[in-house]
Design a protein around this motif. Structure first.
Motif, PDB file in Angstrom:
ATOM      1  N   HIS A   1      31.767  15.369 -11.198  1.00  0.00           N
ATOM      2  CA  HIS A   1      31.804  15.994  -9.876  1.00  0.00           C
ATOM      3  C   HIS A   1      32.861  17.086  -9.799  1.00  0.00           C
ATOM      4  O   HIS A   1      33.891  17.034 -10.470  1.00  0.00           O
TER       5      HIS A   1
ATOM      6  N   LYS B   1      28.786  21.723 -15.417  1.00  0.00           N
ATOM      7  CA  LYS B   1      29.694  20.604 -15.671  1.00  0.00           C
ATOM      8  C   LYS B   1      31.038  21.068 -16.219  1.00  0.00           C
ATOM      9  O   LYS B   1      32.033  20.347 -16.096  1.00  0.00           O
TER      10      LYS B   1
ATOM     11  N   ASN C   1      33.388  20.931 -13.397  1.00  0.00           N
ATOM     12  CA  ASN C   1      33.681  19.655 -12.741  1.00  0.00           C
ATOM     13  C   ASN C   1      35.166  19.334 -12.882  1.00  0.00           C
ATOM     14  O   ASN C   1      35.788  19.669 -13.893  1.00  0.00           O
TER      15      ASN C   1
ATOM     16  N   THR D   1      32.021  16.418  -2.716  1.00  0.00           N
ATOM     17  CA  THR D   1      31.375  17.563  -3.343  1.00  0.00           C
ATOM     18  C   THR D   1      30.975  18.579  -2.279  1.00  0.00           C
ATOM     19  O   THR D   1      31.066  18.320  -1.074  1.00  0.00           O
TER      20      THR D   1
ATOM     21  N   ILE E   1      35.361  18.038  -7.179  1.00  0.00           N
ATOM     22  CA  ILE E   1      35.935  17.576  -5.916  1.00  0.00           C
ATOM     23  C   ILE E   1      37.349  18.121  -5.699  1.00  0.00           C
ATOM     24  O   ILE E   1      38.003  17.748  -4.725  1.00  0.00           O
TER      25      ILE E   1
END
Length: 315
Positions: free
Chosen positions: A275, A267, A270, A237, A277
Motif C-alpha cells: 500500500h 508497487k 508503495n 490509501t 499510505i
C-alpha cells in the motif's frame, strides 16, 4: 569537512545507494541546500528507530547513511512514531553531527502515554508521537498548532461520527499531530509543515480519512505561510473516504502521484507493504523536483516498516 559521530543505540551504518543512482553509484558528501527557490523535504514513519536487537531486521542507520550520500541534506524532515522528546533531541543531535547544517525539532507530545505493548524494547516502542525536524541554520521557528486525529466515536466497532481518538485501552498519542510555521531566512518566506499520523484500521481510522485531511488543512491554514506542507502516515490509501480527492480540492499536490502519472501508482511507490499510505503533500508552491520513494534497494536493506518519501518543493 564535518566530523561525524554516532549516538546512542544506533548500530554501525551500512553502505547505501542514492536516490539519483539506484544502481549503487556513490555521490560526494552532502552539502546544505543553498537554493532560495525550494526546500528539500523528507517524510518517514521511523518506527521509534529501534536498536538492531529488537528492530525485526530494520536498521535505521541505513537511512542515515543514505542521507549522507545525497547531494544535499534535508531542510525539513517530518517523522512519525518517534518515542518522545528525548529521542527527538538525540536524533536532531545526530543529524547535526553527521549531516551538513544544524537541526532542531518540535514534537507533538513530549512524553506520550503507554501504547500497551509488551515489547522487549520497552519504552522506546511503547511510546509514540510525531515531530517536525528542520534545518535551524536556515529555518526559524515561529509558531505551532497541535490536534488529535479522528476515528469513529466507537472506534472498535467502527460506528458513530468521526471524533478525536481517545480509547481507554491505549493512549494512542501517536495520533496527536503537529504543524509548525517556520521563517525561511534564505528565501525570506514563511512555510508551514504538518507531521500527521492517522488511526489504523484497528480503530477504523481510514473511515475518517476525509475528516482528518480537512482538519490537517485547517491546521496549516491557521498558521499560514507561502508554502504549506502536510506529510505523514495516513493509514489510508488514496481511495479511502474520498480524502485524497478532498486534499486536491484544498489545493494540495502529491509529488509521487505527479511522478507516476495517476492517483494509484506502481508497487515501487508503495510505502507500507502493498500500500501507499505515507504522503508528502504541498500547496501554495510551484511544483516539485527530485521526487522519490526511498526503497530498500537504495539504502542497502530495510530501515523501517515504512518507506520514506522525498521531494524538492518549490516556492
Amino acid at each position: 569537512m564535518r566530523t561525524h559521530f554516532r549516538h546512542g543505540v544506533f548500530a554501525a551504518a551500512l553502505t547505501a545507494g542514492t536516490l539519483l543512482a539506484v544502481s549503487g553509484t556513490q555521490t560526494a558528501e552532502a552539502e546544505v541546500n543553498s537554493s532560495r527557490d525550494h526546500l528539500v523535504v523528507y517524510d518517514n514513519n521511523i518506527e521509534n528507530m529501534l536498536p538492531a536487537s529488537c528492530a525485526d531486521g530494520y536498521l535505521y542507520d541505513r537511512f542515515i547513511t543514505y542521507l549522507k550520500k545525497q547531494p544535499v541534506s534535508p531542510d525539513i524532515f517530518t517523522v512519525q512514531q518517534i518515542s518522545d522528546i528525548g529521542q527527538l533531541n538525540a536524533f536532531t543531535r545526530r543529524l547535526s553531527d553527521e549531516l551538513p547544517g544544524t537541526y532542531a525539532g518540535k514534537v507533538a507530545i513530549a512524553e506520550p502515554g503507554s501504547m500497551g505493548y509488551t515489547s522487549t524494547c520497552g519504552k522506546m516502542k511503547n511510546q509514540q508521537t510525531n515531530a517536525v525536524i528542520y534545518r535551524s541554520d536556515r529555518l526559524v521557528y515561529e509558531d505551532a498548532t497541535r490536534w488529535r486525529s479522528d476515528a469513529p466515536s466507537n472506534p472498535e466497532k467502527g460506528t458513530g461520527e468521526c471524533r478525536n481518538l481517545t480509547p481507554t485501552k491505549t493512549s494512542q498519542d501517536r495520533v496527536h499531530n503537529i504543524a509548525v510555521r517556520l521563517h525561511d531566512k534564505l528565501a525570506d518566506k514563511d512555510v508551514t509543515i504538518a507531521s500527521i499520523h492517522w488511526p489504523t484500521g484497528t480503530w477504523h481510522g481510514p473511515d475518517c480519512a476525509g475528516e482528518n485531511i480537512s482538519e490537517a488543512n485547517q491546521a496549516v491554514d491557521r498558521l499560514g505561510g507561502t508554502l504549506r506542507i502536510v506529510a505523514g502516515d495516513t493509514n489510508a490509501t488514496t481511495g479511502r473516504a474520498g480524502w485524497w480527492n478532498k486534499a486536491r480540492g484544498y489545493g494540495f499536490r502529491d509529488p509521487i502521484s505527479e511522478k507516476c502519472g495517476g492517483r494509484v501508482c506502481t508497487k515501487a511507490d508503495n510505502t507500507f507493504g502493498a500500500h501507499r499510505i505515507d504522503f508528502l503533500l504541498a500547496k501554495g508552491g510551484g511544483g516539485f523536483t527530485g521526487v522519490g520513494t526511498v526503497t530498500e534497494a537504495m539504502t542497502g536493506g530495510k530501515y523501517s516498516q515504512h518507506r520514506a518519501v522525498t521531494a524538492r518543493v518549490k516556492y
